[in-house]
Design a protein around this motif. Structure first.
Motif, PDB file in Angstrom:
ATOM      1  N   CYS A  89       0.836  -1.207   0.000  1.00 44.26           N
ATOM      2  CA  CYS A  89       0.000   0.000   0.000  1.00 44.26           C
ATOM      3  C   CYS A  89       0.870   1.256   0.000  1.00 44.26           C
ATOM      4  CB  CYS A  89      -0.921   0.007   1.205  1.00 44.26           C
ATOM      5  SG  CYS A  89      -2.082  -1.372   1.246  1.00 44.26           S
ATOM      6  N   ASP A  90       1.933   1.253   0.817  1.00 42.43           N
ATOM      7  CA  ASP A  90       2.837   2.403   0.846  1.00 42.43           C
ATOM      8  C   ASP A  90       3.344   2.741  -0.551  1.00 42.43           C
ATOM      9  OD1 ASP A  90       2.604   2.441   3.603  1.00 42.43           O
ATOM     10  OD2 ASP A  90       4.549   1.511   3.980  1.00 42.43           O
ATOM     11  N   GLU A  91       3.786   1.717  -1.275  1.00 41.38           N
ATOM     12  CA  GLU A  91       4.365   1.952  -2.588  1.00 41.38           C
ATOM     13  C   GLU A  91       3.304   2.391  -3.592  1.00 41.38           C
ATOM     14  OE1 GLU A  91       7.321   2.128  -5.633  1.00 41.38           O
ATOM     15  OE2 GLU A  91       7.270   2.356  -3.445  1.00 41.38           O
ATOM     16  N   VAL A  92       2.133   1.784  -3.528  1.00 38.65           N
ATOM     17  CA  VAL A  92       1.048   2.190  -4.430  1.00 38.65           C
ATOM     18  C   VAL A  92       0.735   3.673  -4.246  1.00 38.65           C
ATOM     19  CG1 VAL A  92      -1.429   1.948  -4.900  1.00 38.65           C
ATOM     20  CG2 VAL A  92       0.012  -0.089  -4.685  1.00 38.65           C
ATOM     21  N   PHE A  93       0.592   4.105  -3.000  1.00 34.86           N
ATOM     22  CA  PHE A  93       0.219   5.501  -2.756  1.00 34.86           C
ATOM     23  C   PHE A  93       1.395   6.447  -2.986  1.00 34.86           C
ATOM     24  CE2 PHE A  93      -3.210   3.290  -0.479  1.00 34.86           C
ATOM     25  CZ  PHE A  93      -4.283   3.868  -1.151  1.00 34.86           C
ATOM     26  N   ARG A  94       2.619   5.948  -2.847  1.00 30.03           N
ATOM     27  CA  ARG A  94       3.779   6.766  -3.229  1.00 30.03           C
ATOM     28  C   ARG A  94       3.743   7.056  -4.716  1.00 30.03           C
ATOM     29  NH1 ARG A  94       8.357   6.836  -5.686  1.00 30.03           N
ATOM     30  NH2 ARG A  94       8.116   4.709  -6.445  1.00 30.03           N
ATOM     31  N   VAL A  95       3.398   6.042  -5.514  1.00 30.38           N
ATOM     32  CA  VAL A  95       3.290   6.230  -6.964  1.00 30.38           C
ATOM     33  C   VAL A  95       2.151   7.191  -7.283  1.00 30.38           C
ATOM     34  CG1 VAL A  95       2.767   5.072  -9.150  1.00 30.38           C
ATOM     35  CG2 VAL A  95       4.289   3.972  -7.485  1.00 30.38           C
ATOM     36  N   LEU A  96       1.021   7.021  -6.623  1.00 27.13           N
ATOM     37  CA  LEU A  96      -0.122   7.893  -6.888  1.00 27.13           C
ATOM     38  C   LEU A  96       0.181   9.345  -6.534  1.00 27.13           C
ATOM     39  CD1 LEU A  96      -3.172   5.787  -5.626  1.00 27.13           C
ATOM     40  CD2 LEU A  96      -2.272   5.985  -7.939  1.00 27.13           C
ATOM     41  N   ALA A  97       1.036   9.547  -5.527  1.00 24.43           N
ATOM     42  CA  ALA A  97       1.354  10.907  -5.098  1.00 24.43           C
ATOM     43  C   ALA A  97       2.016  11.715  -6.209  1.00 24.43           C
ATOM     44  CB  ALA A  97       2.267  10.876  -3.873  1.00 24.43           C
ATOM     45  N   GLY A  98       2.621  11.047  -7.166  1.00 24.62           N
ATOM     46  CA  GLY A  98       3.264  11.736  -8.276  1.00 24.62           C
ATOM     47  C   GLY A  98       2.405  11.837  -9.517  1.00 24.62           C
ATOM     48  N   MET A  99       1.142  11.421  -9.424  1.00 23.00           N
ATOM     49  CA  MET A  99       0.258  11.423 -10.584  1.00 23.00           C
ATOM     50  C   MET A  99      -0.770  12.544 -10.471  1.00 23.00           C
ATOM     51  SD  MET A  99      -0.464   7.300 -10.872  1.00 23.00           S
ATOM     52  CE  MET A  99      -1.442   7.472 -12.375  1.00 23.00           C
ATOM     53  N   ARG A 100      -0.969  13.269 -11.551  1.00 23.49           N
ATOM     54  CA  ARG A 100      -2.023  14.286 -11.560  1.00 23.49           C
ATOM     55  C   ARG A 100      -3.390  13.638 -11.734  1.00 23.49           C
ATOM     56  NH1 ARG A 100      -2.344  19.581 -11.771  1.00 23.49           N
ATOM     57  NH2 ARG A 100      -0.086  19.754 -11.984  1.00 23.49           N
ATOM     58  N   ALA A 101      -3.486  12.711 -12.695  1.00 19.49           N
ATOM     59  CA  ALA A 101      -4.758  12.007 -12.933  1.00 19.49           C
ATOM     60  C   ALA A 101      -4.656  10.634 -12.280  1.00 19.49           C
ATOM     61  CB  ALA A 101      -5.032  11.876 -14.424  1.00 19.49           C
ATOM     62  N   GLN A 102      -5.058  10.558 -11.016  1.00 22.87           N
ATOM     63  CA  GLN A 102      -4.950   9.313 -10.275  1.00 22.87           C
ATOM     64  C   GLN A 102      -6.141   8.395 -10.561  1.00 22.87           C
ATOM     65  OE1 GLN A 102      -4.912  10.473  -6.179  1.00 22.87           O
ATOM     66  NE2 GLN A 102      -2.713  10.866  -6.131  1.00 22.87           N
ATOM     67  N   PRO A 103      -5.887   7.077 -10.668  1.00 21.51           N
ATOM     68  CA  PRO A 103      -7.014   6.142 -10.708  1.00 21.51           C
ATOM     69  C   PRO A 103      -7.614   6.010  -9.316  1.00 21.51           C
ATOM     70  CG  PRO A 103      -4.955   4.938 -10.642  1.00 21.51           C
ATOM     71  CD  PRO A 103      -4.587   6.387 -10.750  1.00 21.51           C
TER      72      PRO A 103
END
Length: 357
Positions: free
Chosen positions: A172-186
């Motif tokens: 979960c940590d890594e998933v949300f770390r990746v999402l933190a760098g996305m403008r259009a998040q799924p």
């Protein structure tokens, strides 16, 4: 008709009115659903360099080693990463899939992904992929691939039946770390642990029974070995041990066995802290010394065979048993991509996709 009257008589739009294959309005892409299976990880190569890269990433995670202070960094870089890679590389070479030049964990996780995709192929707007928390393919790379295919919803499936901060939470940590760098998040969902799901317990029982029928001997007992963790992590509130115990209680009921015939132990100690007990290797050693001559070992906490099951259990612990007087030892394969194992994953995924498909 007035605007107010039109609003009053308009039929509400529901999800069933929106077809995934319908033509999108101008500027809007049709939504797809991504399913991402995630396992722990593996080196990219069975040599010291590959293992060193993997161990550095793994052991630098504060979920795995909570105290990442200066002392740990000195130990990690000055001792562990200098000594351990060569030894572990030799262990990986014993189990390496030479045909595909990859570890069995990668081979099996890919197969699980492909079989899941085939099993839910009637849901045409669902895309199935897989990743490793440490190593490749990375979570970041596969989330990027899924969103590039139009997935605006993502179901992440940590392939750990029992939750722990060092496994499920770090996914979960890594998933949300990746999402933190996305403008259009799924939009994201995470599957829960499935340690007492009926399908999982039944699949374990079926796989054990099927394996026992192939053996030329009848075991005196079955030993269930789960991956260990430092005792202090449990003392701080990690539910992992309680979930392992719950799995064993459910499995014993399903198979009609008591604790003397289906034993719970913990493997893979590391460092000098006290870990969860009883320890697998010490238990196997003592059983042999006490006169037990025939045992089988099952590893219910692993969804796919890996170094800890194929080398540590099937080779190292088999040698410990035989060295201390044991005669017949057999390691039961993990559920892997077997039919019972895939039923567990398929039913978990379909349950957690409700409302999206």
């Amino acid at each position: 008709m007035t605007a107010a009257a039109a609003i009053e008589t308009a039929k509400p739009v529901t999800r069933s009115d929106i077809r995934p294959d319908a033509a999108p309005a101008a500027g809007i892409n049709p939504g797809r659903v991504g399913v991402l299976l995630v396992n722990l990880g593996t080196p990219d190569s069975a040599d010291a360099r590959g293992v060193r890269v993997y161990l550095r990433e793994f052991l630098s995670d504060p979920r795995v080693i909570e105290n990442q202070g200066l002392f740990w960094k000195l130990v990690l870089n000055g001792i562990i990463l200098q000594v351990r890679p060569s030894r572990k590389a030799r262990d990986y070479q014993k189990i390496w899939n030479t045909e595909k030049n990859e570890s069995p964990l990668k081979t099996i996780t890919r197969a699980q992904s492909e079989k899941l995709a085939a099993a839910i192929a009637d849901h045409e707007h669902v895309v199935v992929d897989w990743a490793m928390r440490y190593g490749n393919p990375s979570i970041a790379a596969r989330i990027a691939a899924l969103t590039a295919q139009g997935c605006d919803r993502l179901l992440v499936v940590p392939l750990y039946p029992q939750y722990s901060a060092a496994t499920s939470a770090t996914v979960c940590d890594e998933v949300f770390r990746v999402l933190a760098g996305m403008r259009a998040q799924p939009t994201v969902r995470i599957t829960p642990p499935y340690y007492v799901d009926a399908e999982y317990i039944d699949a374990l029982a079926v796989s054990i029974d099927a394996h026992l029928k192939t053996l030329p001997f009848e075991p005196e007992l079955i030993l269930a070995s789960f991956h260990g963790m430092p005792r202090k992590y449990i003392d701080k509130g990690d539910p992992y041990q309680a979930q392992c115990v719950a799995t064993m209680e459910a499995l014993r009921r399903r198979m009609g066995l008591d604790a003397s015939k289906l034993m719970l132990t913990f493997q893979s100690r590391f460092g000098f802290d006290e870990w969860l007990q009883p320890y697998t290797d010490k238990t196997i050693e003592q059983l042999a010394k006490d006169g037990v001559r025939r045992i089988v070992v099952v590893t219910p906490g692993f969804s796919a065979d890996c170094l800890e099951t194929l080398e540590e259990i099937a080779k190292e612990n088999a040698e410990i048993f035989e060295h201390n007087g044991g005669e017949q030892f057999s390691a039961i394969p993990c559920l892997n991509d077997s039919d019972p194992g895939m039923d567990v994953i398929r039913q978990l995924v379909l349950r957690e996709l409700q409302g999206w498909i």
